[in-house]
Structures are given as structure tokens and as C-alpha cells.
Design an enzyme around this catalytic site. Structure first.
Site, short mmCIF file in Angstrom:
data_model
loop_
_atom_site.label_atom_id
_atom_site.label_comp_id
_atom_site.label_asym_id
_atom_site.label_seq_id
_atom_site.Cartn_x
_atom_site.Cartn_y
_atom_site.Cartn_z
N HIS A 221 -60.20 -16.92 27.40
CA HIS A 221 -59.28 -15.78 27.29
C HIS A 221 -59.77 -14.51 27.97
O HIS A 221 -59.07 -13.50 28.01
CB HIS A 221 -58.98 -15.47 25.82
CG HIS A 221 -60.13 -14.78 25.13
ND1 HIS A 221 -61.20 -15.45 24.64
CD2 HIS A 221 -60.35 -13.47 24.87
CE1 HIS A 221 -62.05 -14.60 24.11
NE2 HIS A 221 -61.57 -13.39 24.23
C1 UD1 Z 1 -59.07 -8.82 22.54
C2 UD1 Z 1 -60.42 -8.12 22.71
C3 UD1 Z 1 -61.47 -9.15 23.06
C4 UD1 Z 1 -61.49 -10.29 22.09
C5 UD1 Z 1 -60.10 -10.88 22.03
C6 UD1 Z 1 -60.00 -12.04 21.07
C7 UD1 Z 1 -60.44 -5.82 23.61
C8 UD1 Z 1 -60.68 -5.01 24.82
N1 UD1 Z 1 -60.40 -7.15 23.80
O1 UD1 Z 1 -58.69 -9.34 23.81
O2 UD1 Z 1 -62.74 -8.52 23.04
O3 UD1 Z 1 -62.43 -11.25 22.51
O4 UD1 Z 1 -59.20 -9.85 21.61
O5 UD1 Z 1 -58.73 -12.58 21.08
O6 UD1 Z 1 -60.29 -5.26 22.55
N2 UD1 Z 1 -51.09 -10.91 22.30
C9 UD1 Z 1 -50.15 -11.58 21.56
N3 UD1 Z 1 -50.31 -11.62 20.21
C10 UD1 Z 1 -51.37 -11.04 19.57
C11 UD1 Z 1 -52.31 -10.33 20.35
C12 UD1 Z 1 -52.16 -10.28 21.72
O7 UD1 Z 1 -49.19 -12.13 22.07
O8 UD1 Z 1 -51.44 -11.13 18.34
C13 UD1 Z 1 -50.91 -10.87 23.77
C14 UD1 Z 1 -50.36 -9.55 24.21
O9 UD1 Z 1 -49.30 -9.79 25.06
C15 UD1 Z 1 -51.48 -8.87 24.96
C16 UD1 Z 1 -52.42 -10.03 25.32
O10 UD1 Z 1 -52.16 -11.07 24.39
O11 UD1 Z 1 -51.04 -8.21 26.09
C17 UD1 Z 1 -53.86 -9.61 25.23
O12 UD1 Z 1 -54.13 -9.01 23.95
P1 UD1 Z 1 -55.15 -7.78 23.80
O13 UD1 Z 1 -55.29 -7.41 22.38
O14 UD1 Z 1 -54.86 -6.73 24.78
O15 UD1 Z 1 -56.53 -8.38 24.31
P2 UD1 Z 1 -57.19 -9.79 24.08
O16 UD1 Z 1 -57.19 -10.48 25.40
O17 UD1 Z 1 -56.65 -10.52 22.91
#
Ligand code: UD1
Length: 378
Positions: A221
């Protein structure tokens, strides 16, 4: 004096870090632990499933921050949490890990809570207010958003609980006073031990037709792996060649799923023989898959540690790690899609290195954290 402590939980890897501490503090009569969920992760299977598995009740406070760019997400958490800090005036804010909410809540509380301390002596803080659990980890790679969050959080936090010796060394090297650093060990191992019975009893691996010790678990991820289409294509090729040697089970993170879809790679993986794509799994179900795996291929931080604790071979698709103990002492190896094959050969031939468990990764970290808080606050 009765104390109020906020435990900040935001994203999937945070929940297994606050759960053991919440349960340990809830047994103490001098403190009330309150879970603040920032809402950085909000899907049922990225958040609620973990609260359920880790026996946590609904968060006491929910900030509903959601997704966005780094600045948007961080700012939304700061704005929402600032109001809560002003209203509730916690005695201590505990932040965990390295996600955007970790630095957001640190920064918001630092601007409010020091100012409110009753016994300020020459503007020096007379007791810790912000504590960072999993402090001192460094990948020395500032292209990782988490590295920026770690550095900034550790500068502001006044109690730094480290998981391993390298954490202490990094902080001392950055000029942090020795008396702020307390080595408490790895809190995620507390969650694993707390839930071991349920993990072993789960039948996730059988449900997906996987033979114990006969398959690979994959998680990917990190933006550096999944946001770049060329890298993503190479990773998909790796999964398909690995699946020719053993079944591959891949719970797909929402960020990764979105990118696979955008680049027309999802259907390819779905149709590939030997690959099972799953939605993100709950803690117990996922750990059941790891417990029974022959090997793990990942870019996660936490999984590098869990596999070291369990003695399971872990091939980490990253150029660096903030968790060097897993390489120096454990069963982790850093590799690329080009260099991974000999490691898989070694694992299948029974020639992969044996690891040992780092000091204080023993299931008693929450108790050491409670002792540390008691000695500062009571
Ligand atoms: C975040 C953390 C990362 C951690 C990871 C675990 C930061 C900078 N990054 O990254 O350190 O390892 O979480 O998962 O804080 N999304 C969903 N549903 C959710 C959450 C996210 O659909 O419940 C999608 C959203 O469209 C979002 C993308 O996933 O744009 C990424 O989510 P985001 O929270 O920005 O970062 P992660 O890649 O999850």
C-alpha cells in the site's frame, strides 16, 4: 489526583497500538483513558472491524477527518482536535505511530496544553503532556510521508516511548534529552498475544482453501510502490510468477485497489491462477493468514515486526526500513522485484535465515507504558 488521557487512533495500524494500552489504563483507578478517533480511516473494514476484534468499544470522540491531500487531512484533524483539547483539557495526549493524525494531534495539543499548565517554571514544562508511543524510528528517507511525521512528532513530544534500541540511539543522536526516552518495547506484540487464542482459533486460511505453511501473504500500500504505474505493473508480474510456485493471498488496501483499477490491472490479477484477492481483513482474520503463511511479501511497517516475532520469513519491498531490528535480529529482508527471487528460493528450500525476538517484544509493553505514565502523572 484523577487524570484524563487521550489516546489518539486514526488509521488501521494505530488500532493495535492503542488497544493494549487502553485495556491496561482502564484497569487503573487514577486515570480515565479516552479514545479519540480522528477518522483518517473510516471504512468498516479499515476501522470498525479492528475496534471489534480488539475488544474496544465505540470511540468516545470521533473527529470524522476523512481522506484528502496530506495538508488537507492533517489540517482537518488539527482543526477538529484543537476544539476538543480546549474543551476537555486532557492531562496527557498519547499519539502512536507515524500517520498524518499523529503529527496533527501532536501539533494541535502542543499549542494549547503547555499554555494551560498550572506550574510553568520559566516557561519550562514541569510534566510531560504529549507522549509518543513508537518513538525514535527512522528510515532516513524523507520521501516517505511517515518519516516527516515521525521526525516532527518526536521533536514536540516530551515523553518518547521507544520499541527498540535503534529508537533510543536515533533520538539521542538528534539531541533529545535522555530523560525523555523510555524503552518500553513493541506494543503490537501485546495485541498479538492478547488475541493469540482467537487468531489461532480462526479458520481464515481454510476458508480460502489455503494449506498451512503452503502459501504467501501479500500486502502492498505504500505510495512509492502503488502510486507509480510502472512499479505497479512490475509488482503484479511478481505476484503472478510467485503464484506459479505457491498460492498467493492478497488483501487489497483501498489505495492499492483504486490504482489497480485505474491502470486496468485489477482484472488481470483477479483472473490469474493461484492469486486470491481479498478485501482488507479484520485483525484476527489477517493475523490468522500470517500465522499460517510460508512467507510474507509486504511494504507494511507493522508486518515486518509481527513476522519477526513469529519467526516467519518476510520479504519487504522497500529500499529502507525504519525497523532495522527486524533485519538485524529478525526474519526480514529488504528487496526489490528484481532481487526477490533468490530469497523465495531459499525459503522454499528451508535455507532462509532464522531470527530472534528483539528485547522487550514480549507482550508486556502496555504495563511498562502504564508504569511510565504513573511515575510522571500520579
Ligand atoms: C495511511 C498512513 C500510512 C499507513 C496506512 C495504513 C499517512 C501519511 N499514511 O496511508 O502510514 O501505513 O494508512 O493503511 O498517514 N481510503 C478508503 N477508506 C479508508 C481509508 C482510506 O477508501 O478507510 C482510501 C482513500 O481514498 C484515500 C486512500 O485510501 O485516498 C489512502 O488513504 P490515506 O489515509 O490517505 O493513506 P493510506 O495510504 O491509507
Amino acid at each position: 489526583m484523577h487524570r484524563l488521557i487521550h489516546l489518539i487512533a486514526a488509521a488501521r495500524p494505530n488500532f493495535m497500538k492503542i488497544a493494549p494500552l487502553y485495556h491496561a489504563l482502564a484497569k487503573e483507578d487514577w486515570v480515565t483513558p479516552v479514545i479519540v478517533h480522528t477518522g483518517q480511516h473510516y471504512d468498516l473494514n479499515m476501522s470498525d472491524a479492528f475496534f471489534r476484534d480488539l475488544r474496544l468499544s465505540e470511540p468516545d470522540i470521533h473527529l470524522g477527518a476523512g481522506s484528502g491531500s496530506h495538508a488537507e487531512q492533517t489540517a482537518r484533524v488539527m482543526m477538529a482536535y484543537e476544539k476538543i483539547v480546549i474543551e476537555k483539557q486532557p492531562d496527557m495526549v498519547v499519539v502512536v505511530g507515524d500517520v498524518n493524525s499523529t503529527i496533527a494531534c501532536t501539533l494541535a495539543s502542543a499549542k494549547i496544553l503547555y499554555d494551560a499548565l498550572p506550574n510553568r517554571i520559566n516557561y519550562k514544562v514541569d510534566r510531560p503532556v504529549i507522549a509518543h508511543l513508537e518513538a525514535g524510528l527512522r528510515s532516513f528517507d524523507r520521501t516517505m510521508p511517515e518519516e516527516v511525521n515521525r521526525i516532527a512528532t518526536d521533536v514536540l513530544a516530551d515523553l518518547l516511548w521507544t520499541p527498540s534500541e535503534d529508537g533510543d540511539a536515533n533520538l539521542l543522536h538528534e539531541g533529545v534529552a535522555k530523560d525523555k526516552i523510555v524503552r518500553v518495547g513493541n506494543i503490537m506484540i501485546d495485541s498479538l498475544e492478547m488475541m493469540r487464542e482467537h487468531i489461532v482459533a480462526a479458520d481464515t486460511c481454510q476458508q480460502h482453501g489455503l494449506m498451512p505453511q503452503g502459501y504467501a501473504v501479500v500486502t502492498l500500500h505504500r505510495p512509492s510502490n502503488v502510486d507509480n504505474p510502472e512499479t505497479l505493473v512490475k509488482l503484479c508480474e511478481l505476484l503472478m510468477t510467485t503464484a506459479q510456485r505457491m498460492p498467493v493471498v492478497f488483501p487489497v488496501h483501498p489505495r492499492t485497489r483504486k490504482n489497480l483499477e485505474n491502470h486496468q490491472l485489477l482484472a488481470k490479477l483477479e483472473q490469474a491462477a493461484g492469486i486470491t484477492l481479498l478485501d482488507p481483513q479484520s485483525y484476527i482474520n489477517f493475523m490468522n493468514l500470517v500465522f499460517n503463511a510460508r512467507l510474507v511479501i509486504t511494504d507494511s511497517g507493522g508486518i515486518q515486526e509481527e513476522t519477526t516475532y513469529l519467526g516467519i520469513p518476510c520479504l519487504t519491498l522497500r529500499p529502507n526500513t525504519e525497523r532495522p531490528a527486524t533485519i538485524e535480529q529478525g526474519t526480514n529482508v529488504l528487496c526489490t522485484t528484481d532481487s526477490i527471487k533468490p530469497h523465495i528460493d531459499d525459503i522454499l528450500a528451508g535455507k532462509f535465515k532464522q531470527g530472534k525476538i528483539p528485547e522487550f517484544w514480549d507482550g508486556n509493553t502496555a504495563a511498562r507504558v502504564v508504569d511510565s505514565i504513573r511515575s510522571c502523572l500520579s
